[in-house]
Motif scaffolding. Sequence first.
Motif, PDB file in Angstrom:
ATOM      1  N   ALA A  10      38.626  50.649  45.410  1.00 18.93           N
ATOM      2  CA  ALA A  10      38.217  49.563  46.300  1.00 18.93           C
ATOM      3  C   ALA A  10      37.053  50.005  47.152  1.00 18.93           C
ATOM      4  N   LYS A  11      36.411  49.019  47.749  1.00 20.44           N
ATOM      5  CA  LYS A  11      35.330  49.314  48.698  1.00 20.44           C
ATOM      6  C   LYS A  11      35.821  49.004  50.090  1.00 20.44           C
ATOM      7  N   TYR A  12      35.571  49.908  51.018  1.00 17.72           N
ATOM      8  CA  TYR A  12      35.950  49.627  52.395  1.00 17.72           C
ATOM      9  C   TYR A  12      34.764  49.037  53.124  1.00 17.72           C
ATOM     10  N   GLU A  81      37.287  45.510  49.457  1.00 22.15           N
ATOM     11  CA  GLU A  81      36.901  44.658  48.336  1.00 22.15           C
ATOM     12  C   GLU A  81      37.353  45.347  47.057  1.00 22.15           C
ATOM     13  N   PHE A  82      38.058  44.628  46.236  1.00 27.19           N
ATOM     14  CA  PHE A  82      38.598  45.209  45.011  1.00 27.19           C
ATOM     15  C   PHE A  82      37.750  44.813  43.825  1.00 27.19           C
ATOM     16  N   ASP A  83      37.930  45.576  42.748  1.00 27.02           N
ATOM     17  CA  ASP A  83      37.170  45.273  41.546  1.00 27.02           C
ATOM     18  C   ASP A  83      37.666  43.980  40.913  1.00 27.02           C
ATOM     19  N   ASP A  87      44.122  43.656  40.916  1.00 31.49           N
ATOM     20  CA  ASP A  87      44.203  44.860  41.761  1.00 31.49           C
ATOM     21  C   ASP A  87      44.513  44.463  43.193  1.00 31.49           C
ATOM     22  N   ARG A  88      43.755  43.462  43.642  1.00 35.90           N
ATOM     23  CA  ARG A  88      43.909  43.013  45.018  1.00 35.90           C
ATOM     24  C   ARG A  88      45.327  42.484  45.247  1.00 35.90           C
ATOM     25  N   ASP A  89      45.796  41.689  44.283  1.00 33.14           N
ATOM     26  CA  ASP A  89      47.116  41.092  44.457  1.00 33.14           C
ATOM     27  C   ASP A  89      48.203  42.156  44.529  1.00 33.14           C
ATOM     28  N   ALA A  90      48.058  43.177  43.728  1.00 30.37           N
ATOM     29  CA  ALA A  90      49.046  44.256  43.748  1.00 30.37           C
ATOM     30  C   ALA A  90      49.097  44.878  45.136  1.00 30.37           C
ATOM     31  N   CYS A  91      47.898  45.159  45.684  1.00 30.66           N
ATOM     32  CA  CYS A  91      47.847  45.759  47.016  1.00 30.66           C
ATOM     33  C   CYS A  91      48.373  44.789  48.067  1.00 30.66           C
TER      34      CYS A  91
END
Lengths: 601, 289
Positions: A10-12, A81-83, A87-91
Amino acid sequence: MSERQVIKRAKYKSSIKDPGTPGVLTMKRERFVFMPSDPRSLMKLNVEFRFIIGHKFSKEAPNKKALLNLTQDKGESYIFEFDSFPDRDACRDFVAMAIAPPANAGKASSDKPSVPPSSEQLSTAEMDRRIKLLQVDSELQKLHKEFVMGGVLTEAEFWATRKKSLDEKISSKSKQRVGLKSDMIFNVKPSSDGQSNRVKYSLTPEIIHQIFAEKPAVRRAYLNLVPKKMTETDFWMKYWRAEYLHSTKNIVAAAAEAAEDEELAVFLKQDDILASEARRKIRRVDPTLDMEADEGDDYTHLPDHGLSRDVSKDLTDSQYDLYKRSFLQDLNRHAAVVLEGRSVDVELGDTRSVAEALTRLKEVESANEASNTHVEQGRSDLISRMAELEDLQGPRDHPVAPLSIKDPRDYFDSQQANAIKTLGESQSGSKHKKSILNAHEAYGSLRKSISEIKDLGLTDPIIKSEVAMKVFSELTLRISNTKYHHGKDPHESILDGLPNATKEEILHQWTSIQELLKHFWSSYPITTTYLHIKVNKVKDAMSKIYQKLQEIKSSVRQDFRHPVSLLVQPMTQALDAAFAHYEVDFQKRSTKSVERPNGFV
Amino acid sequence: MTPVSRKLYTDDVSLLVVLIDTNPYFWSTNNSGLPYSKFLSHLVAFLNSILLLNQLNQVVGIATGVNSCGYIYDSSLAPPNKRAETLLQKLEEFVIKDEELSAEDSVDGIKSSLLSGSLSMALCYIQRVLRSGSLHPQPRILCLHGSPDGPGQYVAVMNSIFSAQRSMLPIDSCVIGAQHSAFLQQASHITGGIYSKPQQLDGLFQYLSTLFATDLHSRSFIQLHKSVGVDFRASCFCHKSTIDMGYICSVCLSIFCKPHKKCSTCGSTFGQPQATVSPTNLKRKAPDS
């Protein structure tokens, strides 16, 4: 809770506009760690979940970034920001799990038995639904904030009592099939460029579907002619040519054209399939229908049924009858098709398959009708029933037992006792002196009174002024008294008389109490340690409400104290009942545990 | 029937139907300081003042007797200069007729008047006036009642009250007896009329003209004395004690404090297991036709 962790690339971002620092985000049970790919970067993060109070995320859309925003209790936020969205949903789900029951994740995690009964991993859809419900219902949001964020209830507990409203949300989203447009086809107006003599019709699959549904003859012609005899374009050109001729209302010209071109004639003549269907339908009309009954209900007195469509050029010549199309027919046919709805599940793009599907449907329908032989029987039954003359029939036996009330006095007695009590009068009336009266005497005295007044006339004055004065003051006194009868009148609410802030505060406390009590009582009987802890938590929260109620009472103005305490009273009573139950239960449990050596103090 | 639209609708023309308690047993034992002759003089003065309020006003008098009820006065029929005479004459005739109908020689206590009968007559008369004639007055009923309620008339009286409520007719009640009347309390409460029990009976005229002369239109502006309200708490039929929860007969709505096998009021047998209900049992709770 399982020893899980999520590691995603991810991007912070320190802000939304920040391009972001690429790195790896690791989420563990109690904290999340962000390690930038570039070891020199200072953007390292190591935050415990208990500082995180909320999370937001961007909507899933193809051209949007998959963002996750974690809000810290000091107002700061971390944006990742996720790829990809998965991925985002998992987090996001992990975060939701981690922060939702802060009590469990934080201090109570050492307390192993306090695992909630359903530490379910929530699906994204479920989360979405909950969030939506919270957004819609501000009341619910308040409760959620107060109890779930405040650690009194866990997320799962809070929603467990609201399964119903969640489910309702789903069912209300049931698919609705889109029907046909109610526009009529003749509204497809040709567009002309004004210079050449050409007119242009535009045809969409939607319109084709509608034409096929409304004009079975056109459908049959299409199936017969395309593509054997002519191309699709030719077919539609012919069709619109016929329509154009219709729109010019030149019946003679239409008849002439039809004589030359037999394919064009199909479009210009009246639809024979429709005609036969109409005849069949007429046969099925309820024979007892009284058409005279709604005479005058329609718009027949208006020329053209109130719609402007010029048919004044109609010729009466019978040779052209074939080419006449009445507007009413069009309108009725269109209405019937729209009401039938979209009955074919075929992609509209393929004209041929649409036509075939519609034809099949019609065949099935007529086959069904043909097999319905008992319809005829039903019709004749109906006729004989309707033609029956009521006064010539014997009385019908209804399965009704007559109501036989032995003694209606019981009803009176059951009410009178209360009614008289309300007026503050003891049952003195019942012991009025029992006088044995002779009917003759009684009537005699009555007659005497009447003749007395007949002879003497009205007394003058009818009423003494002192007495009148007394009556007046009595009546006015009662009127001014009734003003202060608070709460006696069901039509006026005490709540409305209060200042708005107080009113809202009271209502809010009431919903909070209801929520807590719901959880409190549903936890009994206490069978597990988990329930025990829950009850204790709820009890603590309830005791805080006592304090708040007291504050409301003391904060209002003097003249509102009384109504407010009236309103607060049932709340305190409900809480008292809960506490009393808690105490009794607690006593029982402690006496039980005395028997055990461990519980002995 | 005249079409409704052709009628003259007014908000200040009243049709007042007065139910006059003509119970000989009540009046001859009544020692509250209001003899019948006094009562009549107050009444006649009141009726006159109603007719003076608007010259289109109509007053109808119905006598509520023990054995019968009867129309004794109609201002639209009586000669205008002999109102009191006509009323008293008719009243006397009514009393004589009512006496002829009485069977028993003596009764224990006070017999109750036929309130249900006179209420029904009033309702019918009002319907007749509303459905005929060129005027659509604002109708109301005033009960001048003194004798105690007749529990046996419960069903009939309640039916009249509900039908008055349906046609939006207020029933005003002025109780001149010693006791409050549960019937009239309910009637006024349900129909939105005024219920009053005057304390100073010698000032009856003042009560009548202050409270009951107000027409329906004016009532929305005037703060009239409101009664405290009716207690609708139920008490059981078996012990007459007020209860919060109870059992209700699904057929006749009788209230009981504990379950019974059979309703004591209407005789319905209650839901035993299906097997025990005999097929010939007529008391079906819900006819399914």
